[in-house]
Design a protein around this motif. Sequence first.
Motif, PDB file in Angstrom:
ATOM      1  N   ALA A 611       0.831  -1.213   0.000  1.00 11.54           N
ATOM      2  CA  ALA A 611       0.000   0.000   0.000  1.00 11.54           C
ATOM      3  C   ALA A 611       0.864   1.261   0.000  1.00 11.54           C
ATOM      4  O   ALA A 611       0.567   2.232  -0.702  1.00 11.54           O
ATOM      5  CB  ALA A 611      -0.925  -0.009   1.221  1.00 11.54           C
ATOM      6  N   LEU A 612       1.943   1.245   0.768  1.00 11.26           N
ATOM      7  CA  LEU A 612       2.835   2.402   0.817  1.00 11.26           C
ATOM      8  C   LEU A 612       3.548   2.612  -0.512  1.00 11.26           C
ATOM      9  O   LEU A 612       3.742   3.756  -0.955  1.00 11.26           O
ATOM     10  CB  LEU A 612       3.849   2.223   1.953  1.00 11.26           C
ATOM     11  N   LEU A 613       3.950   1.514  -1.159  1.00 10.63           N
ATOM     12  CA  LEU A 613       4.572   1.636  -2.484  1.00 10.63           C
ATOM     13  C   LEU A 613       3.604   2.253  -3.484  1.00 10.63           C
ATOM     14  O   LEU A 613       3.990   3.091  -4.310  1.00 10.63           O
ATOM     15  CB  LEU A 613       5.034   0.260  -2.972  1.00 10.63           C
ATOM     16  N   LEU A 614       2.334   1.844  -3.416  1.00 11.93           N
ATOM     17  CA  LEU A 614       1.334   2.407  -4.320  1.00 11.93           C
ATOM     18  C   LEU A 614       1.110   3.892  -4.038  1.00 11.93           C
ATOM     19  O   LEU A 614       0.988   4.702  -4.973  1.00 11.93           O
ATOM     20  CB  LEU A 614       0.022   1.629  -4.184  1.00 11.93           C
ATOM     21  N   LEU A 615       1.058   4.267  -2.770  1.00 10.61           N
ATOM     22  CA  LEU A 615       0.899   5.675  -2.422  1.00 10.61           C
ATOM     23  C   LEU A 615       2.056   6.508  -2.954  1.00 10.61           C
ATOM     24  O   LEU A 615       1.872   7.614  -3.485  1.00 10.61           O
ATOM     25  CB  LEU A 615       0.787   5.823  -0.899  1.00 10.61           C
ATOM     26  N   LEU A 616       3.274   5.975  -2.812  1.00 11.04           N
ATOM     27  CA  LEU A 616       4.452   6.677  -3.316  1.00 11.04           C
ATOM     28  C   LEU A 616       4.400   6.807  -4.840  1.00 11.04           C
ATOM     29  O   LEU A 616       4.725   7.871  -5.403  1.00 11.04           O
ATOM     30  CB  LEU A 616       5.713   5.931  -2.878  1.00 11.04           C
ATOM     31  N   TRP A 617       3.987   5.727  -5.501  1.00 13.22           N
ATOM     32  CA  TRP A 617       3.873   5.740  -6.962  1.00 13.22           C
ATOM     33  C   TRP A 617       2.853   6.785  -7.420  1.00 13.22           C
ATOM     34  O   TRP A 617       3.092   7.550  -8.360  1.00 13.22           O
ATOM     35  CB  TRP A 617       3.487   4.341  -7.440  1.00 13.22           C
ATOM     36  N   ARG A 618       1.717   6.832  -6.736  1.00 14.41           N
ATOM     37  CA  ARG A 618       0.686   7.807  -7.098  1.00 14.41           C
ATOM     38  C   ARG A 618       1.173   9.244  -6.893  1.00 14.41           C
ATOM     39  O   ARG A 618       0.825  10.137  -7.663  1.00 14.41           O
ATOM     40  CB  ARG A 618      -0.569   7.559  -6.273  1.00 14.41           C
ATOM     41  N   ARG A 619       1.965   9.446  -5.871  1.00 18.03           N
ATOM     42  CA  ARG A 619       2.475  10.793  -5.627  1.00 18.03           C
ATOM     43  C   ARG A 619       3.469  11.200  -6.709  1.00 18.03           C
ATOM     44  O   ARG A 619       3.508  12.362  -7.122  1.00 18.03           O
ATOM     45  CB  ARG A 619       3.127  10.849  -4.236  1.00 18.03           C
ATOM     46  N   MET A 620       4.271  10.242  -7.175  1.00 11.76           N
ATOM     47  CA  MET A 620       5.283  10.539  -8.173  1.00 11.76           C
ATOM     48  C   MET A 620       4.701  10.637  -9.581  1.00 11.76           C
ATOM     49  O   MET A 620       5.080  11.500 -10.368  1.00 11.76           O
ATOM     50  CB  MET A 620       6.388   9.478  -8.138  1.00 11.76           C
ATOM     51  N   GLU A 621       3.773   9.727  -9.915  1.00  9.84           N
ATOM     52  CA  GLU A 621       3.215   9.696 -11.271  1.00  9.84           C
ATOM     53  C   GLU A 621       1.820   9.092 -11.211  1.00  9.84           C
ATOM     54  O   GLU A 621       1.640   7.878 -11.384  1.00  9.84           O
ATOM     55  CB  GLU A 621       4.122   8.885 -12.184  1.00  9.84           C
ATOM     56  N   ALA A 622       0.847   9.918 -10.959  1.00  9.28           N
ATOM     57  CA  ALA A 622      -0.519   9.451 -10.698  1.00  9.28           C
ATOM     58  C   ALA A 622      -1.119   8.736 -11.902  1.00  9.28           C
ATOM     59  O   ALA A 622      -1.842   7.740 -11.751  1.00  9.28           O
ATOM     60  CB  ALA A 622      -1.409  10.627 -10.292  1.00  9.28           C
ATOM     61  N   GLY A 623      -0.861   9.217 -13.122  1.00  8.66           N
ATOM     62  CA  GLY A 623      -1.471   8.623 -14.311  1.00  8.66           C
ATOM     63  C   GLY A 623      -1.061   7.185 -14.526  1.00  8.66           C
ATOM     64  O   GLY A 623      -1.905   6.299 -14.705  1.00  8.66           O
ATOM     65  N   SER A 624       0.246   6.911 -14.510  1.00  6.45           N
ATOM     66  CA  SER A 624       0.710   5.542 -14.735  1.00  6.45           C
ATOM     67  C   SER A 624       0.313   4.635 -13.579  1.00  6.45           C
ATOM     68  O   SER A 624       0.054   3.443 -13.773  1.00  6.45           O
ATOM     69  CB  SER A 624       2.230   5.525 -14.919  1.00  6.45           C
ATOM     70  N   ALA A 625       0.273   5.182 -12.359  1.00  9.34           N
ATOM     71  CA  ALA A 625      -0.133   4.369 -11.212  1.00  9.34           C
ATOM     72  C   ALA A 625      -1.573   3.902 -11.362  1.00  9.34           C
ATOM     73  O   ALA A 625      -1.895   2.731 -11.109  1.00  9.34           O
ATOM     74  CB  ALA A 625       0.036   5.162  -9.920  1.00  9.34           C
ATOM     75  N   GLN A 626      -2.456   4.799 -11.778  1.00  9.59           N
ATOM     76  CA  GLN A 626      -3.861   4.424 -11.948  1.00  9.59           C
ATOM     77  C   GLN A 626      -4.024   3.401 -13.062  1.00  9.59           C
ATOM     78  O   GLN A 626      -4.844   2.485 -12.964  1.00  9.59           O
ATOM     79  CB  GLN A 626      -4.686   5.664 -12.251  1.00  9.59           C
ATOM     80  N   LEU A 627      -3.223   3.515 -14.109  1.00  7.27           N
ATOM     81  CA  LEU A 627      -3.369   2.655 -15.272  1.00  7.27           C
ATOM     82  C   LEU A 627      -2.716   1.293 -15.084  1.00  7.27           C
ATOM     83  O   LEU A 627      -3.245   0.274 -15.533  1.00  7.27           O
ATOM     84  CB  LEU A 627      -2.765   3.355 -16.492  1.00  7.27           C
ATOM     85  N   LEU A 628      -1.569   1.255 -14.383  1.00  9.00           N
ATOM     86  CA  LEU A 628      -0.743   0.049 -14.394  1.00  9.00           C
ATOM     87  C   LEU A 628      -0.569  -0.612 -13.027  1.00  9.00           C
ATOM     88  O   LEU A 628       0.011  -1.694 -12.959  1.00  9.00           O
ATOM     89  CB  LEU A 628       0.649   0.382 -14.954  1.00  9.00           C
ATOM     90  N   SER A 629      -1.042   0.000 -11.946  1.00  8.72           N
ATOM     91  CA  SER A 629      -0.784  -0.574 -10.623  1.00  8.72           C
ATOM     92  C   SER A 629      -1.409  -1.956 -10.463  1.00  8.72           C
ATOM     93  O   SER A 629      -0.781  -2.871  -9.912  1.00  8.72           O
ATOM     94  CB  SER A 629      -1.305   0.368  -9.530  1.00  8.72           C
ATOM     95  N   SER A 630      -2.646  -2.121 -10.938  1.00  8.48           N
ATOM     96  CA  SER A 630      -3.278  -3.441 -10.819  1.00  8.48           C
ATOM     97  C   SER A 630      -2.562  -4.479 -11.667  1.00  8.48           C
ATOM     98  O   SER A 630      -2.511  -5.662 -11.309  1.00  8.48           O
ATOM     99  CB  SER A 630      -4.749  -3.346 -11.219  1.00  8.48           C
ATOM    100  N   SER A 631      -1.969  -4.061 -12.785  1.00  8.50           N
ATOM    101  CA  SER A 631      -1.213  -4.993 -13.623  1.00  8.50           C
ATOM    102  C   SER A 631       0.070  -5.438 -12.932  1.00  8.50           C
ATOM    103  O   SER A 631       0.441  -6.613 -12.970  1.00  8.50           O
ATOM    104  CB  SER A 631      -0.884  -4.338 -14.967  1.00  8.50           C
TER     105      SER A 631
END
Length: 685
Positions: A611-631
């Motif tokens: 969860a923390l890695l995802l939060l960090l990813w969203r803070r750095m690059e929200a678009g790619s996180a939303q598109l690719l995090s579940s993948s």
Amino acid sequence: MDATIEDPRLSTSVEVVFAKQHMPDLRGQVTLRAMAVSVVLGIVFCFVGMRIQLTTGLVPALNMPASVLCFFLLKSLVRLLQKGGFAVLPFTRQENMFLLTCVITCLNLAITGGFATALTGMTSTVAKTLADDPDPRDIVDNVPTGKWILFFFLIGMAGVLSNVPFNQVMIIDYKLLFPTGTVVGQLVNSFHTPEGAYVAKMQVMTIFKAFFGSFSWSIFQWFYTSGNGCGFQSFPSFGLGLYKRRFYFDFSATYIGLGMICPHIVNFGLLFGAIVSWGFLYPFLESKRGQWYETDSPSSLSGLNGYKVFISVALIVTDGLINFITLVTSAAINFYQIRQERDSSELTNYINKLHPSLNYDDRKRIEVFLANRIPVSGPVAGYIACAAISTVAIPAMFSQIKFYHVAMLYMAIPVVGFCNTYATGLTDWSVTPTYAKFVIFVLAAWIGRPGAVVASLLASGITMASLHVSSQAMQDLKSGYMTLTLPRAMVTGQLFGVALSSVVGPCIFLAFQNSTKPGAPVGSKQSNYPCPYAALYRAIGIIGMGGVKELPKYCIELCVISVCVTVAIDTAVLISQKRGWSIHSYIPSMTVIALPFFTGPFFAIDMCVGALLLLLWRRMEAGSAQLLSSSVAAGMICGEGLFTLPSVLLNMFKVLPPMCMKFLPGGQEVEVVDSFLNNSGASRA
């Protein structure tokens, strides 16, 4: 109803995009190539889903990764056949939906049939975690795989067939949303547009990259696991003192991936429950040994284990009952209001009255759905035949359960299934675990003699699988409605998925049994697959039968406190939701909080890292996180999950890991180990 549809040129809609495409018939939607791909993906997702359930008991929704992979693999197969010079039918969204239905049904039956709950709870391994000398009449070990195949086929068929007569009522008459089914339908529609195909390709590449990394990491970890308590899974991340309390990070790609998929409130709710139980409550109870209880046995319910089991059961069952009552009440009110509106007019006027601005998409979908609906007589006759066979076959396989018990269950499943499916259509939440626990308690109390625990656990497996498959099958039908897939094709896919899962599921479970460490079978606390809910389900059966004669001091009082706390928190959540306050979004489910009470904190820590890695990813690059995090999460989960297969093969051929990585406290213990190793090396020389 009036099937007249307005000119599609007058509206901007999804179906306008596909208006020029040929609508395939049933044979164009139910294809052999889709069935072949579904076998491959069904095996993959059953492996992954069952492994997660055997370890944590908490399986996230895998619909999105399954949707992406179904689209990519079937489209790749079609292109390969075309390049080979074969004349093939075009790949359509309807065929895509049929394939996805096969895979999802296969997965749902595998994870709800009871391998990690009721069926493992019948074994002597789990029985010995609750009693030092369990009654052999309430133990079932080593069931032949053929029996499981027949058992799962019958209960899966019951789930699908009991659902079919209600599909028009749920989807057309009452226009239930079925949120997951709607989202999956929209996703499949988008895949078959040029933009959606590009996004799907990018997501698939991400899945494979994460899969390769996770699989490679699992191979690396395997080299250090030659012995019990060895490897990175035993790494004392926060020190050996906390390690003994199960507070450690075990470097599991599966749990990190789960943390990226599950909502943050779930992840941090698990950690909160772990800290409350293993950090404060259990150390306090351990200090009361000799005052509140005498036994040191880790399995006896009259010792510390009794507190762990009964407090967990109290929290989970109370939370389930409250949510069940809430969902059924809201569904009943909604059902009554809609029924009143429907009775006042014909179907056409009813739909137009509730939806005066019915657009082109809705009218087109309703027309296709109603023109290809399934006659009620077929599934009703099939369900009656399935119930008759089950009433004879299941008691013949397991003598503890009688034919009238099975008959009662099959009479109740359609009625209860309708209520559960209706609530799922409103909230996207199935409460089948609550029904299953209720059945355990009632049937164990009804029988009230040795054998009651096994009979109640079998009844729980029947209830859980049938009701969950039924509600999820309606989700799939909603997806089919959104993609103009024929209801007959969807039901065919569900039946094929049941047949596939009934064979694949028991075989995969057998593979997990063969891959366990010596002396740590599936269901034991020391196993890689502890099945945390198995002991809880068995404990409910013991309570129902009245088999608990002695509990540790103040155990009942602590359970009552747990019930009151759960009622208070759930009430606060309901009031917050009713009044529009935002506080409810920060309060986790009590079932989530209760899960680590029995299993320990280690997987909660891993999931919070995800969860923390995802939060960090969203803070750095929200678009790619939303598109690719579940993948990314899906690839991580699949990579580690599928390493089970080569590990089973290595174990079968007696190929053992070459090293053991283990950690000891400093001081005299290290000197003793060094001395032993030096002496053993000298003797070999």
